[in-house]
Scaffold this active site. Structure first.
Site: not given
Ligand SMILES: *Cc1c(COP(=O)(O)O)cnc(C)c1O
Length: 390
Positions: A46, A98, A169, A194
């Site tokens: 962890r 998001y 982000d 992504k």
């Molecule tokens: C998918 C996404 C998230 C969340 O990520 P997960 O891996 O699904 O927890 C956060 N911000 C954006 C812009 C996203 O496309």
């Protein structure tokens, strides 16, 4: 070294014991210590794991930073960053964001006494007006999801006081097209699910900073709260990230072609893509990014037709998520942004005719043919022509 070289080599030293060229999957929870209080830097997975560490070094390097902490999902990375705040702290957030991030802020963190103000961050005056004495963090998404608005990262950073953090982000743009830390942000967060993973086969997240003190605090959250990725997931993400540069070039090239095609159709009311000169922030996007990414949204006036169109496509799978090599289409109102109340969605411009495309790396002519066929097949779903004279 340049980006594409770092993507392949950063953190990817040969295995010290075997010489394995590819970082092994260290599928272990614990490490045998030589004596009490004496070990090789690894004690419990962890806290630290060699496969995860290799991924963290690779991703830090791609954002031009020294430190990264990998998480089991993008949401776990986001929670760890928000875990730096305390009751009474205030956050200014882009109002086009998001859906899962909105849910975490509104339904979980507000119960802990952290407050959030949602503003159109593309307007710096509005952002300035939302700042209070309690403001500790700016949460920025750019390009935004799903309306592909562009926020001026350097502009937001110029509003920041010393004790405040600008967090970006960077999931949509990826470090290949946008480097928020160089523009004045303190932390970058990704859903590596992504583009960074890139193959729709693993969920993950990361928080990256170049500030050693901030890194220690995020690392503390990572270990204390424990949302870490397993070694196999870390390995898959790392393998995907090696090809980020060449995938992003193809995503952006195809997205530009798809956006131009949709823009040429009279039956598509609006196309949202920062690479189109008609995009209201096209010039800012050109300055702030080195490419416009692979996400395109469009508006079809008749919501019924929008749904029929999305369901008829053969190459674009109707699915949540984005950033994989295969093309996807989603209906944000019913899918990714379903957790935002309908009224609030409408206010933000996420109507029922809005569709979001994650343009993959297939051949662009095939993608356009698929879109054309589905548009033609759904023409006249509802007859909006003026009545014929008898
Ligand atoms: C998918 C996404 C998230 C969340 O990520 P997960 O891996 O699904 O927890 C956060 N911000 C954006 C812009 C996203 O496309």
């Amino acid at each position: 070294m340049k980006f594409a070289t770092r993507a392949v080599h950063a953190g990817q030293d040969p295995d010290p014991t075997t010489g394995a060229t590819i970082v092994p999957i260290y599928q272990t929870s614990t490490y045998t210590q030589t004596r009490v209080g004496e070990h090789k830097g690894f004690d419990y997975s962890r806290t630290i794991n060699p496969t995860r560490l290799a991924l963290e070094r690779q991703l830090a390097s791609l954002e031009g930073a020294r430190f990264a902490s990998a998480f089991a999902s993008g949401m776990a990375a986001t929670s760890a960053v928000l875990g730096l705040l305390s009751t009474g702290d205030h956050v200014v957030v882009s109002d086009d964001l998001y859906g899962g991030t909105y849910r975490l802020f509104a339904r979980v963190l507000e119960r802990y006494g952290i407050t959030f103000t949602y503003v159109d961050m593309s307007d710096l005056g509005t952002v300035r007006a939302a700042v209070s004495a309690a403001t500790k963090l700016f949460w920025v998404e750019t390009p935004t999801n799903p309306l592909l608005r562009i926020v001026d990262i350097a502009g937001i950073a110029s509003l920041r006081r010393a004790e405040q953090l600008v967090v970006v982000d960077n999931t949509f743009a990826t470090p290949y097209f946008q480097q928020p830390l160089a523009l004045g942000a303190q932390i970058v967060v990704h859903s590596t699910t992504k583009y960074i993973g890139g193959h729709s086969d693993v969920v993950g997240g990361v928080a990256i900073t170049d500030d050693p003190e901030l890194h220690e605090r995020i690392k503390f959250q990572q270990n204390a709260v424990g949302g870490v990725p397993g070694p196999t997931d870390a390995w898959l993400t790392m393998r995907g990230a090696k090809t980020l540069a060449l995938r992003m070039r193809e995503h952006a090239r195809n997205a530009q072609a798809v956006a131009e095609f949709l823009d040429s159709r009279d039956d598509v009311a609006r196309v949202y893509y920062p690479g189109l000169p008609s995009h209201p922030r096209h010039e800012l996007a050109k300055r702030q990014m080195t490419g416009f990414g692979g996400m395109v949204s469009c508006l079809i006036d008749d919501p019924e037709r929008a749904k029929n169109f999305a369901g008829r496509l053969k190459l674009f799978s109707l699915a949540e998520s984005l950033g994989g090599v295969e093309s996807l289409i989603c209906h944000p109102g019913r899918m990714t942004h379903g957790s935002i109340p309908a009224e609030e969605r409408e206010r933000r411009g996420i109507g029922d005719g809005l569709l979001r495309l994650s343009v993959g790396i297939e051949d662009a002519t095939d993608l356009i043919e698929d879109l054309r066929a589905a548009l033609d097949a759904t023409a006249g779903t509802r007859d909006t022509r003026p009545p014929l004279l008898a």
